[in-house]
Scaffold this active site. Sequence first.
Site, mmCIF file in Angstrom:
data_model
loop_
_atom_site.group_PDB
_atom_site.id
_atom_site.type_symbol
_atom_site.label_atom_id
_atom_site.label_comp_id
_atom_site.label_asym_id
_atom_site.label_seq_id
_atom_site.Cartn_x
_atom_site.Cartn_y
_atom_site.Cartn_z
ATOM 1 N N ASP A 191 -40.519 -20.873 83.214
ATOM 2 C CA ASP A 191 -41.515 -21.790 83.791
ATOM 3 C C ASP A 191 -42.759 -20.976 84.159
ATOM 4 O O ASP A 191 -42.692 -20.081 85.003
ATOM 5 C CB ASP A 191 -40.929 -22.458 85.051
ATOM 6 N N GLU A 217 -41.350 -24.201 80.184
ATOM 7 C CA GLU A 217 -41.967 -25.228 81.047
ATOM 8 C C GLU A 217 -43.395 -24.845 81.422
ATOM 9 O O GLU A 217 -43.634 -23.704 81.846
ATOM 10 C CB GLU A 217 -41.092 -25.359 82.307
ATOM 11 N N ASP A 242 -44.068 -30.414 83.697
ATOM 12 C CA ASP A 242 -43.638 -30.552 85.100
ATOM 13 C C ASP A 242 -44.819 -31.086 85.910
ATOM 14 O O ASP A 242 -45.035 -32.296 85.985
ATOM 15 C CB ASP A 242 -43.131 -29.195 85.615
ATOM 16 N N GLN A 294 -38.574 -29.013 93.849
ATOM 17 C CA GLN A 294 -39.891 -28.892 94.446
ATOM 18 C C GLN A 294 -39.827 -27.929 95.639
ATOM 19 O O GLN A 294 -40.575 -28.038 96.591
ATOM 20 C CB GLN A 294 -40.385 -30.275 94.849
HETATM 21 C C1 MUC Z 1 -41.432 -25.578 89.550
HETATM 22 O O1 MUC Z 1 -40.668 -26.074 88.737
HETATM 23 O O2 MUC Z 1 -42.580 -25.374 89.206
HETATM 24 C C2 MUC Z 1 -42.848 -24.186 92.018
HETATM 25 C C3 MUC Z 1 -44.063 -24.722 92.234
HETATM 26 C C4 MUC Z 1 -43.941 -26.085 92.292
HETATM 27 O O3 MUC Z 1 -44.820 -26.937 92.456
HETATM 28 O O4 MUC Z 1 -42.637 -26.428 92.097
HETATM 29 C C5 MUC Z 1 -41.872 -25.250 92.012
HETATM 30 C C6 MUC Z 1 -40.911 -25.233 90.915
HETATM 31 MG MG MG Z 2 -42.135 -26.132 87.091
#
Ligand code: MUC
Ligand code: MG
Length: 367
Positions: A191, A217, A242, A294
């Site tokens: 990610d 991601e 995301d 989150q």
């Molecule tokens: C993610 O999946 O990005 C890190 C920053 C955010 O907004 O969510 C997390 C996890």
């Molecule tokens: Mg993410």
Amino acid sequence: MKITAVETIPFAIPYRKPLRFASGEVHTAEHVLVRVHTADGLIGTAEAPPRPYTYGETQESIVAVIGKIFTPQILGLSALERETVHERLDRTVGNPTAKAAIDMALWDILGQAAGMSVSGLLGGYADRMRVSHMVGFAPAEAMVAEAERVRDTYGITTFKVKVGRRPYTQDVEACRALRDALGPDSELYIDGNRGWTASESARALRELADLGLTFAEELCPADDVLGRRWLVAQTAVPFIADESATRAAEVTRELLGGSATAISIKTARTGFTGSQRVLHECEGLGVEVVMGNQIDTQLGTLCSVAFGAAHRTTARYAGELSNFLDMTDDLLAEPLTIEAGTLRIREGAGLGVDIDPDKLARYRQDR
Ligand code: MUC
Ligand code: MG
């Protein structure tokens, strides 16, 4: 089931170690506990986790928008009138976690009134989910040590690796070290939280091609429209949207525009009602989904697993349900436990939330 009040309680619980990723870092969970009260004495509970660098919400903005804008519009409605509640909340753009917390608290009330678990009401597919653990930025050896500890302690074998640093080669090195240490049976995905450009992402993915990544991601900004389409078109692994796909309409835009081929569903930002809309859209289009995190406390994690376990499509892949492990404490009286790499839903009516009053008194910031 007339809604008589909506309480918002800001609270702060420090992390044992900060979680670092391309768009920010989190040292303390500064969230808002949301409680919806009804005339017949039911109380629905959920949390809103602001991510200022992702959605622009803060603890203060969540308390203000719920107190000044949302609550006056929903007082007097029945908790059963969820569609009307959403019609009114949706007059205001943005504020995803504030809206989601109200939605999930209403579902908690429905479950309590019906004497059924929310997960059962949503779909009742499974009683647990496999867990995926998110590994934040650190030197490669430290990321490997964390993944091995989490695997050995909790039986977790799926890891989401944060990438998006510059130069990208340090992330390539960390992913390679993780694959070498964890072996072929662990699942790895990455990610980038929009940290790389499209061409950096393409180069990194080519160098990672032999690692068997399950997903990639949000590697680069979705606003770099043509760059991201170019990247996704040449990427062999499903590419998850995301933070670029926070509601059904954005999911449509990303998927039909060719900028994503899979979707992260986060109950923290689409609640249960909006998450079902996104899920059904993805199922209709034949697009895979992953239950995202989150950076929720145990309360938010309970909501994610209730939703993820409820549907066959969300239960297919491991859900991101473990980051509460890095917190020094939590508000739930009965802690969540991850065993054999899985997290169970709470049985009982509603969400099965039991807030510890002493802990709430200790961590709340409004007194
Ligand atoms: C993610 O999946 O990005 C890190 C920053 C955010 O907004 O969510 C997390 C996890
Ligand atoms: Mg993410």
